[in-house]
Design a protein around this motif. Sequence first.
Motif: not given
Length: 362
Positions: A43-70
């Motif tokens: 998570r730390a390495a890819r977040g920094a490499e790709w400039g992605v600030g939103v990172a979850y350990a549990d994928y269910r939290e990502l699925l619960g994020n209404p901002d994510i379309d796909a």
Amino acid sequence: MASEQLRVGFIGAGQIATLHALAYEDNRDATLHAIADQDADVRAARGAEWGVGVAYADYRELLGNPDIDAVEIILPHHLHLPVTLEALAAGKHVSLQKPMCLSLGEADQIIAAAEGSDRLFRVFENFRSYEPYRLAKKLIDQGEIGDPLSLRMKNISGRGVGGWSQTTNARAWRSDTERSGGYLSILDHGYHMASIATHLMGHVESVHTLSTPKGDSVVPATQEMITFRFAEGDRLGSWETVRAPELLVRTKYYGGDEWVEVTGTRGVVWVNRCSGDLLGIPPVTLYRDGELRQFSDLDTDWDASFRDGGMEFTRAIVDGTQPDLDATEAKAVLAFCLAAVESKQTGRTTLLAELDQEETKA
Ligand SMILES: NC(=O)c1ccc[n+]([C@@H]2O[C@H](COP(=O)([O-])OP(=O)(O)OC[C@H]3O[C@@H](n4cnc5c(N)ncnc54)[C@H](O)[C@@H]3O)[C@@H](O)[C@H]2O)c1
């Protein structure tokens, strides 16, 4: 859509996800907005490499994020079914890495979920987005070799010169049959080969596998010779896998390579590279009526197939179209792989129509 550009999340940000990220570097339709991975270092390495600030350990939290379309699901194989079902239920468009899942019963659950959803579902199989295979498909469809009769495919798993080695994570789950399904040359890398055979020549009806060492083994075979009959036309195919750990393969990626030859009533087309560049010759060659044509001006870097495959996904969401592979076609490819495994187990020819639709599992 939650924003002007689609917001995409990666579920699984491991080794191959590094190539998936290329699709979001210059994508007018979408941005990579979030990642979910259980490994904190990843998570730390890819977040920094790709400039992605939103990172979850549990994928269910990502699925619960209404901002994510796909989402792109880039996980070990045993998670393909449950995470796909949860992602569609959460209202996300889904691109699922190959193989679709591990049994025909699981494939049917995905088909039903995709059909019951208004979101796009596709299986991501990058060989179909690789420019030399696209050209070969076009040449065959245009009738350049006449009516296709025979397909020969070869896959060598050797030792890469200067390329990748598998990470500890990627090796660990693959060596656990419960998580990978085992039979890696047929179900893991082999899903690409089965996909290309189906793409170029149509669906497969029956399969016979010879392997060495003899008999059923989930551990990597040294060699497999898989022969098959296509459902339509007088078409046969063969697919050879060879494991030669000392054989050096020129590659930027894994230490393997493959090539494909299709013979038709009037000519022959060869695709001479994909994952590696063992042969060092033009990627596509066409023979017809005494003339040999070679096609060199193609994007042959394997990474381009990930960039293009990812961009096809987000463009299709915007356009409301269905890119390769839809769930039904992905199941046909899986059935070919599972039939090759079953034949390896029984020593007999397997008819795809006789595979147990409920349970068939490697
Ligand atoms: N040519 C290709 O298209 C290609 C090549 C390699 C791998 N793949 C496919 O990509 C997928 C991933 O393979 P890989 O080699 O990148 O594996 P990997 O192990 O490098 O990546 C998987 C990631 O998933 C994470 N993960 C595992 N379980 C999780 C969970 N429950 N929740 C959140 N994160 C979890 C791991 O921490 C890891 O970072 C597989 O389906 C594989 O077949 C495709």
